[in-house]
Write an enzyme that holds these catalytic residues in place. Structure first.
Site, PDB file in Angstrom:
ATOM      1  N   LYS A 241     -11.995   0.397  -1.613  1.00  0.00           N
ATOM      2  CA  LYS A 241     -10.964   1.043  -2.434  1.00  0.00           C
ATOM      3  C   LYS A 241     -11.449   1.086  -3.884  1.00  0.00           C
ATOM      4  O   LYS A 241     -12.342   1.844  -4.206  1.00  0.00           O
ATOM      5  CB  LYS A 241      -9.629   0.332  -2.228  1.00  0.00           C
ATOM      6  CG  LYS A 241      -9.139   0.463  -0.772  1.00  0.00           C
ATOM      7  CD  LYS A 241      -7.849  -0.249  -0.523  1.00  0.00           C
ATOM      8  CE  LYS A 241      -7.320   0.031   0.873  1.00  0.00           C
ATOM      9  NZ  LYS A 241      -8.211  -0.444   1.964  1.00  0.00           N
TER      10      LYS A 241
ATOM     11  N   SER B 241       0.786  -1.232   0.000  1.00  0.00           N
ATOM     12  CA  SER B 241       0.000   0.000   0.000  1.00  0.00           C
ATOM     13  C   SER B 241       0.813   1.274   0.000  1.00  0.00           C
ATOM     14  O   SER B 241       0.332   2.311  -0.451  1.00  0.00           O
ATOM     15  CB  SER B 241      -0.953   0.003   1.203  1.00  0.00           C
ATOM     16  OG  SER B 241      -0.219  -0.064   2.410  1.00  0.00           O
TER      17      SER B 241
ATOM     18  N   HIS C  84      -5.347  -3.655  -2.594  1.00  0.00           N
ATOM     19  CA  HIS C  84      -5.067  -2.614  -3.580  1.00  0.00           C
ATOM     20  C   HIS C  84      -4.939  -3.168  -5.001  1.00  0.00           C
ATOM     21  O   HIS C  84      -4.610  -2.423  -5.921  1.00  0.00           O
ATOM     22  CB  HIS C  84      -3.801  -1.856  -3.194  1.00  0.00           C
ATOM     23  CG  HIS C  84      -3.923  -1.131  -1.888  1.00  0.00           C
ATOM     24  ND1 HIS C  84      -4.368   0.170  -1.784  1.00  0.00           N
ATOM     25  CD2 HIS C  84      -3.683  -1.546  -0.623  1.00  0.00           C
ATOM     26  CE1 HIS C  84      -4.382   0.526  -0.506  1.00  0.00           C
ATOM     27  NE2 HIS C  84      -3.980  -0.494   0.215  1.00  0.00           N
TER      28      HIS C  84
END
Length: 391
Positions: free
Chosen positions: A235, A175, A203
């Protein structure tokens, strides 16, 4: 009594004090932050779906049917049809047999890791893993061994020296650096040494791989290679919550053992319905990912040409390495004065001496947005020390 005020003063003196911003309106590239409009390059909304009309409409339409709150835990009366449908959708999307819906990514990592390992077991964790993975390891009460970031030789040597139940856990996309784990090598090492591989693709889901199925799919790997796949939905997916996907036996086991699943109120079921709609968008919108890849390529080329030090990342996470906490804060403030929100990331989120600006790009950014950021970065380049100090 502990000196809380003194500790806060020390953080301020070290350039480590953190403050919250008050955001008004929806999450989108142009934010209102503390009453001031700013063009944001620090969100994890990589595909621009947090404010997508179709997802908002799906949520609005679900509310009369599902109501608002989850009301209780999944194991009492909180497991709604909408949650079940989302879990089936996530299993199909990830190519797994089953999936389990958690309330947050932090809770998913803590619950899964602590359920799959315990006293007498050993967990092997990449040194740059997310805090939620680290805390899940601690909660498990297993022995934890950390290997140097991406160092397969060190990991394999550690595994060869260890007997008993072994768990290897890694981020799919790291990240703060933006690089992708060497998952094929990790899978090989785990097979060789009879270790269970857990990948948190927070991610990568939505951004990488065919139809946005994540870093595991991008590297052509299956459930057999990565038995435990964790992902977040707040996300690139643009909604909220998290999941773990794997075999039906794994999911049944976690329902019995994962404390952060068992002992918390279920997420609002309407969120689950909106998440299904978002996954539909992700699967069919390759153009959105292609636009994002183009933005990343332009940013890397032009920021590097200005003399900024970037990490070796091809993902939307593009850190600008600064080093010094105060220098990172100064660069962030200079960009904010020019109308941009790019947050300085400092220890303990990153190692000491590795403060940075974590630039994140979104498919919702236009090429014009990126051009504006690059012009601002060019104007601010003089704020960073010259060659003898890393930028």
């Amino acid at each position: 009594m502990r000196d809380f005020e003194g500790e806060l003063a020390q953080r301020k003196q070290a350039g480590l004090y953190r403050t919250r911003r008050q955001i008004s309106g929806p999450q989108q590239p142009v934010l209102t932050s503390d009453g001031k409009p700013l063009l944001s390059f620090c969100s994890n909304d990589y595909l621009g779906l947090a404010n997508h009309p179709a997802n908002i409409e799906a949520l609005r339409n679900a509310l009369p049917e599902t109501g608002l709150g989850g009301a209780s835990s999944h194991l009492i009366c909180g497991h709604h049809d909408a949650h079940h449908q989302l879990e089936q959708r996530l299993a199909r999307f990830t190519g797994r047999s089953s999936a389990l819906f958690f309330s947050t990514g932090y809770m998913a990592n803590m619950g899964v890791i602590s359920a799959l390992a315990g006293r007498g077991d050993t967990i092997f964790s990449d040194r740059l893993n997310h805090a939620s993975i680290i805390d899940g390891c601690i909660l498990s009460r297993a022995k934890v061994r950390r290997y140097a970031h991406g160092d397969m030789a060190e990991l394999e040597a550690m595994l060869a020296q260890t007997s008993g139940h072994k768990l290897v856990v890694t981020d799919g996309v790291f990240s703060m650096d933006g690089d992708v784990a060497r998952l094929k090598e990790l899978a090989r090492v785990c097979r060789t040494h009879d270790a269970l591989l857990v990948v948190d693709d927070a991610h990568g889901i939505g951004v990488l791989g065919p139809q946005g199925r994540g870093s595991v799919a991008e590297q052509g790997m299956s459930e057999e290679d990565v038995p435990v796949l964790i992902g977040t939905l707040g996300k690139a997916v643009g909604t909220s919550g998290a999941f773990v996907a794997g075999s039906s036996v794994l999911i049944d086991y976690l329902v019995q053992k994962a404390r952060t699943y068992i002992y918390t109120t279920a997420m609002p079921p309407a969120i689950a319905t909106a998440t299904c709609a978002s996954i539909d968008l992700i699967e069919r919108d390759d153009e959105r990912r292609q636009h994002l890849r183009e933005l990343v390529a332009v940013f890397r080329e032009q920021a590097s040409a200005m003399g900024y030090e970037l990490m070796p990342s091809e993902t939307p996470i593009q850190p600008i390495m600064v080093g010094n906490n105060w220098s990172a804060l100064e660069l962030s403030r200079a960009l904010e004065e020019r109308g941009f929100l790019v947050i300085a990331i400092r220890p303990p989120t990153v190692p000491a001496g590795e403060a940075r600006l974590r630039v994140t790009l979104s498919a919702a950014h236009s090429k014009s947005d990126l051009d504006r950021l690059l012009r601002a970065l060019s104007e601010c380049r003089h704020l960073l020390a010259e060659p003898d100090i890393a930028v």
